[in-house]
Design an enzyme around this catalytic site. Structure first.
Site, PDB file in Angstrom:
ATOM      1  N   LYS A 145       0.876  -1.179   0.000  1.00  0.00           N
ATOM      2  CA  LYS A 145       0.000   0.000   0.000  1.00  0.00           C
ATOM      3  C   LYS A 145       0.905   1.217   0.000  1.00  0.00           C
ATOM      4  O   LYS A 145       2.053   1.144   0.454  1.00  0.00           O
ATOM      5  CB  LYS A 145      -0.864  -0.007   1.273  1.00  0.00           C
ATOM      6  CG  LYS A 145      -2.151   0.760   1.168  1.00  0.00           C
ATOM      7  CD  LYS A 145      -3.294  -0.091   0.672  1.00  0.00           C
ATOM      8  CE  LYS A 145      -4.584   0.716   0.606  1.00  0.00           C
ATOM      9  NZ  LYS A 145      -5.703  -0.068   0.126  1.00  0.00           N
ATOM     10  N   GLY A 204     -23.991   2.929   4.940  1.00  0.00           N
ATOM     11  CA  GLY A 204     -23.213   3.453   3.815  1.00  0.00           C
ATOM     12  C   GLY A 204     -23.713   2.891   2.499  1.00  0.00           C
ATOM     13  O   GLY A 204     -23.557   1.701   2.227  1.00  0.00           O
ATOM     14  N   VAL A 205     -24.340   3.749   1.708  1.00  0.00           N
ATOM     15  CA  VAL A 205     -24.852   3.284   0.414  1.00  0.00           C
ATOM     16  C   VAL A 205     -24.096   3.990  -0.711  1.00  0.00           C
ATOM     17  O   VAL A 205     -24.676   4.696  -1.535  1.00  0.00           O
ATOM     18  CB  VAL A 205     -26.392   3.461   0.297  1.00  0.00           C
ATOM     19  CG1 VAL A 205     -27.081   2.441   1.164  1.00  0.00           C
ATOM     20  CG2 VAL A 205     -26.833   4.868   0.685  1.00  0.00           C
ATOM     21  N   GLY A 206     -22.788   3.778  -0.715  1.00  0.00           N
ATOM     22  CA  GLY A 206     -21.929   4.298  -1.781  1.00  0.00           C
ATOM     23  C   GLY A 206     -21.838   3.285  -2.892  1.00  0.00           C
ATOM     24  O   GLY A 206     -22.814   2.581  -3.194  1.00  0.00           O
ATOM     25  N   HIS A 207     -20.652   3.175  -3.473  1.00  0.00           N
ATOM     26  CA  HIS A 207     -20.475   2.273  -4.615  1.00  0.00           C
ATOM     27  C   HIS A 207     -20.840   0.836  -4.262  1.00  0.00           C
ATOM     28  O   HIS A 207     -21.713   0.235  -4.870  1.00  0.00           O
ATOM     29  CB  HIS A 207     -19.015   2.326  -5.098  1.00  0.00           C
ATOM     30  CG  HIS A 207     -18.680   3.606  -5.778  1.00  0.00           C
ATOM     31  ND1 HIS A 207     -18.020   4.633  -5.148  1.00  0.00           N
ATOM     32  CD2 HIS A 207     -18.941   4.029  -7.031  1.00  0.00           C
ATOM     33  CE1 HIS A 207     -17.892   5.631  -6.000  1.00  0.00           C
ATOM     34  NE2 HIS A 207     -18.431   5.301  -7.144  1.00  0.00           N
ATOM     35  N   VAL A 208     -20.163   0.286  -3.265  1.00  0.00           N
ATOM     36  CA  VAL A 208     -20.376  -1.128  -2.930  1.00  0.00           C
ATOM     37  C   VAL A 208     -21.754  -1.327  -2.290  1.00  0.00           C
ATOM     38  O   VAL A 208     -22.488  -2.258  -2.646  1.00  0.00           O
ATOM     39  CB  VAL A 208     -19.267  -1.651  -1.989  1.00  0.00           C
ATOM     40  CG1 VAL A 208     -19.474  -3.141  -1.707  1.00  0.00           C
ATOM     41  CG2 VAL A 208     -17.884  -1.423  -2.577  1.00  0.00           C
ATOM     42  N   GLY A 209     -22.099  -0.452  -1.351  1.00  0.00           N
ATOM     43  CA  GLY A 209     -23.366  -0.592  -0.619  1.00  0.00           C
ATOM     44  C   GLY A 209     -24.554  -0.670  -1.564  1.00  0.00           C
ATOM     45  O   GLY A 209     -25.483  -1.464  -1.361  1.00  0.00           O
TER      46      GLY A 209
END
Ligand code: NAD
Length: 363
Positions: A89, A189-194
């Protein structure tokens, strides 16, 4: 019981030794103001792959701690998923809004190039596709690029699929059936993955409660998935069967753990347990089945890996589906060994690295 390598010695080499890193590269450039750290945790299984994040760290020590912790997590994620990848990383220290320039990013790319493929970078927090294009101008050791640039594209749908598989395996352990029909599930969390995850959950007939930092995003998702939107802090008090952290890390902590009424925790966020040694066993004591985060959110890495080895999105999804079996194995192993699932998952990852290290010990 696995003892995690938590840092007690705060000196630079003390921390590197405790996390057991192979190499840590400090990058500096006076002209561009670049200050970056590349953490290469372990390359026994293959080149160290992991994203670059740009963050305004309060101190250099915080940046070092973050890169060491994150790169070690990547080693475990790749190892437990059966990938021939090591863990790495990078962090660029600074304010992404004001300090990011083409020259700084390309300079960083040259440092990545100097590692000759031992470290492969990708997008992470505060890095955009455009930023990755600049880095790519100086090094070919970049993965996870958009499909238009010959990459594997957005990893979120694959991450969501793996999280869904892990959730079903944990549900089978807790409820005796992998079916999520009628299960009450709280998604944080309802972003990309959610969002992709909720699509799977709705199709299976789950009853959804959700929250998001952005109220409009929460309300939009609630309308789309027939879910109930609740306030940020209220998510922990919902009467649900499953809690799915899909936003931030460390949401399972001393303040929240006694408020959770669920029987399963399965989400895509990284580092969900604030303190693995404390909160891992505490969930077992409360009868909550915890699906290890780095195991069930590995779909994105599997997708990037398919780009490295020349595979397809379909092959990545097929590999990701195995997260169901892997989660079942880890949960069973944890029970047999009288430990908690996160510890069992880390042990399994470390065992694979050690076994393959021995394979490679002869010419
Ligand atoms: P994202 O930024 O698209 O979505 C995160 C969502 O969480 C956003 O909508 C944001 O508003 C919301 N949020 C932030 N703080 C919150 C809070 N306190 N309470 C509720 N909601 C909050 O990110 P993503 O790509 O969907 O990733 C989600 C998580 O999964 C992150 O922790 C990420 O590190 C991890 N992860 C993502 C992937 C991937 O493929 N994208 C892979 C592995 C792990």
């Amino acid at each position: 019981m696995v003892e995690f390598h938590e840092t007690t010695d705060t000196s630079v080499f003390g921390q590197i030794a405790e996390f057991q890193h192979e190499q840590v590269v400090f990058c500096h450039d006076h002209e561009t103001g670049l200050r970056a750290i590349i953490g290469i945790h372990n390359t026994v299984l293959g080149p160290a792959l992991g994203g670059t994040r740009m963050w305004h760290y309060a101190s250099d020590a915080d940046a070092l701690h973050d890169v060491l912790r994150l790169s070690r997590g990547m080693s475990y994620k790749a190892a437990i998923s059966g990938l021939n990848l090591g863990g790495g990383k990078a962090v660029i220290i600074g304010d992404a809004k004001t300090m990011k320039t083409e020259a700084l990013l390309r300079k960083f790319g040259r440092f990545v190039q100097n590692l000759n493929g031992k470290y492969i970078t990708a997008e992470d927090v505060n890095m955009t596709t455009k930023d990755m294009e600049y880095i790519r101008m100086e090094t070919k050791h970049v993965a996870g690029l958009p499909e238009s640039m010959g990459g594997s594209g957005d990893p979120s749908p694959v991450t969501a699929y793996g999280t869904y598989m892990g959730m079903k395996a944990a549900a089978k352990k807790a409820f005796g059936s992998e079916s999520l029909a009628g299960k009450r599930i709280a998604v944080q969390g309802v972003g990309h993955v959610g969002t992709y995850l909720m699509d799977y959950l709705q199709k299976e007939g789950a009853k959804l409660v959700l929250t998001d930092y952005y109220e409009d995003r929460a309300l939009e998702a609630a309308a789309r998935f027939g879910a109930v939107a609740v306030g940020l802090d209220e998510i922990y008090d919902q009467e649900v069967d499953i809690y799915s952290p899909c936003a931030l890390g460390a949401t399972i902590n001393d303040d929240t753990i006694d408020r959770l009424t669920c029987r399963v925790i399965a989400g895509c966020a990284n580092n969900q347990l604030e303190n693995e040694n404390v909160h891992g066993p505490a969930l077992v004591d409360r009868g909550i089945v915890y699906a290890p985060d780095f195991l069930i959110n590995a779909g994105g890495l599997i997708n990037v890996y398919s780009e490295v080895i020349g595979g397809s999105r379909q092959s990545a999804l097929t590999q990701t589906e195995k997260i169901f079996d892997y989660t079942t194995q880890v949960l069973t192993k944890a029970e047999q060994e009288g430990t908690h699932p996160q510890a069992a998952a880390i042990r399994q990852a470390e065992e694979r690295i050690a076994a393959i290290g021995k394979v490679k010990s002869t010419y």
